[in-house]
Write a protein that holds these residues in place. Structure first.
Motif, PDB file in Angstrom:
ATOM      1  N   ALA A 150       9.986 -10.771   6.292  1.00 12.72           N
ATOM      2  CA  ALA A 150      10.199 -11.159   4.893  1.00 12.72           C
ATOM      3  C   ALA A 150      11.684 -11.171   4.544  1.00 12.72           C
ATOM      4  N   GLU A 151      12.403 -10.183   5.077  1.00 13.99           N
ATOM      5  CA  GLU A 151      13.827 -10.060   4.783  1.00 13.99           C
ATOM      6  C   GLU A 151      14.616 -11.248   5.330  1.00 13.99           C
ATOM      7  N   GLN A 152      14.293 -11.668   6.543  1.00 15.79           N
ATOM      8  CA  GLN A 152      15.079 -12.722   7.175  1.00 15.79           C
ATOM      9  C   GLN A 152      14.652 -14.120   6.738  1.00 15.79           C
ATOM     10  N   THR A 153      13.410 -14.292   6.315  1.00 19.55           N
ATOM     11  CA  THR A 153      12.938 -15.625   5.920  1.00 19.55           C
ATOM     12  C   THR A 153      12.973 -15.847   4.416  1.00 19.55           C
ATOM     13  N   LYS A 154      13.108 -14.758   3.648  1.00 18.02           N
ATOM     14  CA  LYS A 154      13.089 -14.818   2.178  1.00 18.02           C
ATOM     15  C   LYS A 154      11.756 -15.360   1.648  1.00 18.02           C
ATOM     16  N   LEU A 155      10.684 -15.109   2.397  1.00 17.74           N
ATOM     17  CA  LEU A 155       9.350 -15.518   1.963  1.00 17.74           C
ATOM     18  C   LEU A 155       8.622 -14.333   1.323  1.00 17.74           C
ATOM     19  N   PRO A 156       7.726 -14.606   0.368  1.00 14.16           N
ATOM     20  CA  PRO A 156       6.916 -13.528  -0.211  1.00 14.16           C
ATOM     21  C   PRO A 156       5.916 -12.990   0.808  1.00 14.16           C
ATOM     22  N   MET A 157       5.270 -11.866   0.460  1.00 14.28           N
ATOM     23  CA  MET A 157       4.335 -11.224   1.379  1.00 14.28           C
ATOM     24  C   MET A 157       2.900 -11.369   0.885  1.00 14.28           C
ATOM     25  N   PHE A 158       2.013 -11.586   1.846  1.00 14.20           N
ATOM     26  CA  PHE A 158       0.581 -11.659   1.574  1.00 14.20           C
ATOM     27  C   PHE A 158      -0.013 -10.357   2.101  1.00 14.20           C
ATOM     28  N   LEU A 159      -0.425  -9.471   1.182  1.00 11.66           N
ATOM     29  CA  LEU A 159      -0.684  -8.070   1.516  1.00 11.66           C
ATOM     30  C   LEU A 159      -2.159  -7.713   1.514  1.00 11.66           C
ATOM     31  N   HIS A 160      -2.534  -6.898   2.492  1.00  9.48           N
ATOM     32  CA  HIS A 160      -3.908  -6.405   2.673  1.00  9.48           C
ATOM     33  C   HIS A 160      -3.923  -4.907   2.389  1.00  9.48           C
ATOM     34  N   CYS A 161      -4.906  -4.453   1.618  1.00  6.39           N
ATOM     35  CA  CYS A 161      -4.995  -3.028   1.293  1.00  6.39           C
ATOM     36  C   CYS A 161      -6.453  -2.615   1.181  1.00  6.39           C
ATOM     37  N   ARG A 162      -6.885  -1.709   2.074  1.00 10.66           N
ATOM     38  CA  ARG A 162      -8.240  -1.177   2.000  1.00 10.66           C
ATOM     39  C   ARG A 162      -8.179   0.342   2.031  1.00 10.66           C
ATOM     40  N   ASN A 163      -8.564   0.973   0.922  1.00  5.37           N
ATOM     41  CA  ASN A 163      -8.624   2.428   0.841  1.00  5.37           C
ATOM     42  C   ASN A 163      -7.301   3.072   1.259  1.00  5.37           C
ATOM     43  N   SER A 164      -6.198   2.416   0.902  1.00  4.77           N
ATOM     44  CA  SER A 164      -4.884   2.874   1.378  1.00  4.77           C
ATOM     45  C   SER A 164      -3.791   2.623   0.349  1.00  4.77           C
ATOM     46  N   HIS A 165      -4.162   2.574  -0.919  1.00  2.00           N
ATOM     47  CA  HIS A 165      -3.193   2.173  -1.937  1.00  2.00           C
ATOM     48  C   HIS A 165      -1.992   3.107  -2.031  1.00  2.00           C
ATOM     49  N   THR A 166      -2.200   4.412  -1.873  1.00  2.00           N
ATOM     50  CA  THR A 166      -1.088   5.356  -1.998  1.00  2.00           C
ATOM     51  C   THR A 166      -0.012   5.075  -0.959  1.00  2.00           C
ATOM     52  N   ASP A 167      -0.425   4.966   0.318  1.00  2.00           N
ATOM     53  CA  ASP A 167       0.554   4.708   1.377  1.00  2.00           C
ATOM     54  C   ASP A 167       1.153   3.314   1.265  1.00  2.00           C
ATOM     55  N   LEU A 168       0.339   2.318   0.917  1.00  4.57           N
ATOM     56  CA  LEU A 168       0.851   0.959   0.772  1.00  4.57           C
ATOM     57  C   LEU A 168       1.935   0.915  -0.304  1.00  4.57           C
ATOM     58  N   ILE A 169       1.665   1.532  -1.439  1.00  2.77           N
ATOM     59  CA  ILE A 169       2.634   1.534  -2.542  1.00  2.77           C
ATOM     60  C   ILE A 169       3.906   2.270  -2.153  1.00  2.77           C
ATOM     61  N   ASP A 170       3.773   3.388  -1.446  1.00  2.00           N
ATOM     62  CA  ASP A 170       4.957   4.139  -0.997  1.00  2.00           C
ATOM     63  C   ASP A 170       5.839   3.279  -0.091  1.00  2.00           C
ATOM     64  N   ILE A 171       5.206   2.563   0.851  1.00  2.00           N
ATOM     65  CA  ILE A 171       5.971   1.719   1.780  1.00  2.00           C
ATOM     66  C   ILE A 171       6.611   0.549   1.050  1.00  2.00           C
ATOM     67  N   LEU A 172       5.886  -0.051   0.125  1.00  2.00           N
ATOM     68  CA  LEU A 172       6.438  -1.160  -0.645  1.00  2.00           C
ATOM     69  C   LEU A 172       7.649  -0.707  -1.460  1.00  2.00           C
ATOM     70  N   LYS A 173       7.550   0.462  -2.076  1.00  2.00           N
ATOM     71  CA  LYS A 173       8.676   0.973  -2.865  1.00  2.00           C
ATOM     72  C   LYS A 173       9.888   1.236  -1.973  1.00  2.00           C
ATOM     73  N   ARG A 174       9.632   1.759  -0.790  1.00  2.00           N
ATOM     74  CA  ARG A 174      10.723   2.082   0.130  1.00  2.00           C
ATOM     75  C   ARG A 174      11.436   0.822   0.630  1.00  2.00           C
ATOM     76  N   ASN A 175      10.706  -0.289   0.650  1.00  4.53           N
ATOM     77  CA  ASN A 175      11.252  -1.539   1.191  1.00  4.53           C
ATOM     78  C   ASN A 175      11.417  -2.616   0.127  1.00  4.53           C
ATOM     79  N   GLN A 176      11.437  -2.212  -1.130  1.00  2.00           N
ATOM     80  CA  GLN A 176      11.388  -3.182  -2.216  1.00  2.00           C
ATOM     81  C   GLN A 176      12.554  -4.165  -2.202  1.00  2.00           C
ATOM     82  N   ASP A 177      13.699  -3.743  -1.688  1.00  3.80           N
ATOM     83  CA  ASP A 177      14.860  -4.637  -1.669  1.00  3.80           C
ATOM     84  C   ASP A 177      14.840  -5.581  -0.476  1.00  3.80           C
ATOM     85  N   ARG A 178      13.779  -5.520   0.347  1.00  2.34           N
ATOM     86  CA  ARG A 178      13.719  -6.355   1.556  1.00  2.34           C
ATOM     87  C   ARG A 178      12.799  -7.559   1.406  1.00  2.34           C
TER      88      ARG A 178
END
Length: 310
Positions: A150-178
């Motif tokens: 995503a960082e190198q192509t400047k494309l948006p992300m198509f995200l999958h989340c099953r019973n994992s919202h806490t970890d998904l959100i944590d990772i997204l926040k950590r990489n939000q500028d990418r």
């Protein structure tokens, strides 16, 4: 059996897993108003595409091989677009040839070589319901690695989340500028999870699996329409009579059991992109909103994320 609505509604189905009857299935989708389709290529293959205005279908990649095949399919029709990425349940593939960096670089090169058809990075994310396919730690590691794409192509992300919202959100926040934005598709999380995703500027994709229970409906209604997208995730995630929102459905299609299938009929219990009208009907009915206005807003949301940034 109700006839399909005769309106000028337009749709972009952001998640479709096409299989056997591809031509007929796509045609039914385009007839009902689907303008573009993001196609999710899986190990199954639809044979044929039934009918309101689906203008696009997005074909999303599940791993390196599927991403290549999805691209080949997308190139056959101007209304088909593709994503490139590795699904959380397939992330062991990064290590199968003991060269995770090569696998990641091959995904990146596939995007760079097909800029006219690739509209997002994914389907990637976390799936804690299916550790039998890929362990948690492997999912976490290679979900985070894909932010490089995503960082190198400047494309948006198509995200999958099953019973994992806490970890998904944590990772997204950590990489939000990418990454420049994205959508969490087939969303079935809590209001709190939705709010956290919205705070990061993400969109939320709704289909039949997002509308099963009264709680699901309540969460969907809490999301501003300017942040909603719509999908079928066909051939799965159909809206069943037992689902909380089914009372809002007005449009139905003729079906036959698979063994008795005939042309112009749906296969019973198999979802299709043209059923996107049913998702919209449930959303508009539950939200007590004008269906035409909601459709127009959701369509514009999808155009804005995936096409206006190109």
């Amino acid at each position: 059996m109700a006839a399909p609505m005769k309106t000028a509604l337009r749709f972009i189905d952001i998640g479709v897993n096409l299989t056997d009857d591809l031509v007929d299935v796509l045609q039914r989708a385009f007839d009902i108003g689907v303008q573009k389709v993001i196609y999710i290529l899986t190990v199954h293959h639809y044979h044929h595409l039934h009918r309101h205005t689906i203008t696009m279908i997005f074909v999303t990649g599940g791993n390196l091989t599927d991403s290549k095949e999805a691209l080949e399919l997308a190139k056959t029709n101007d209304k088909l677009y593709s994503t490139v990425g590795c699904h959380p349940t397939r992330c062991t593939e990064f290590e199968e040839n003991n060269d995770p960096d090569k696998y990641l670089n091959d995904l990146l090169q596939l995007v760079k070589d097909n800029k006219d058809k690739v509209i997002a990075i994914g389907e990637c994310g976390l799936d804690y319901d299916r550790f039998k396919f890929c362990p948690k730690e492997t999912q976490l590691k290679y979900f985070e690695k894909q932010f490089l794409l995503a960082e190198q192509t400047k494309l948006p992300m198509f995200l999958h989340c099953r019973n994992s919202h806490t970890d998904l959100i944590d990772i997204l926040k950590r990489n939000q500028d990418r990454f420049v934005g994205g959508v969490v598709h087939t969303f079935d999380g809590s209001k709190e999870a939705a709010e956290a995703l919205l705070e990061m500027g993400l969109y939320i994709g709704i289909n039949g699996c997002s509308l099963k229970t009264a709680e699901n409906i309540e969460v969907m209604c809490s999301i501003p329409k300017e942040r909603l997208m719509i999908e079928t995730d066909a051939p799965w995630c159909e809206i069943r009579p037992s689902h909380a929102g089914s009372k809002h459905i007005k449009t139905t299609f003729p079906t036959k059991k698979k063994e008795r299938w005939e042309k112009d009929f749906h296969v019973k219990s198999r979802n299709e992109p043209c059923n996107i009208i049913q998702v919209l009907e449930v959303m508009a009915g539950a939200r007590n909103e004008d269906i035409t206005e909601l459709a127009a807003t959701v369509y514009e949301n999808t155009e804005t994320l995936f096409f206006n940034q190109r």
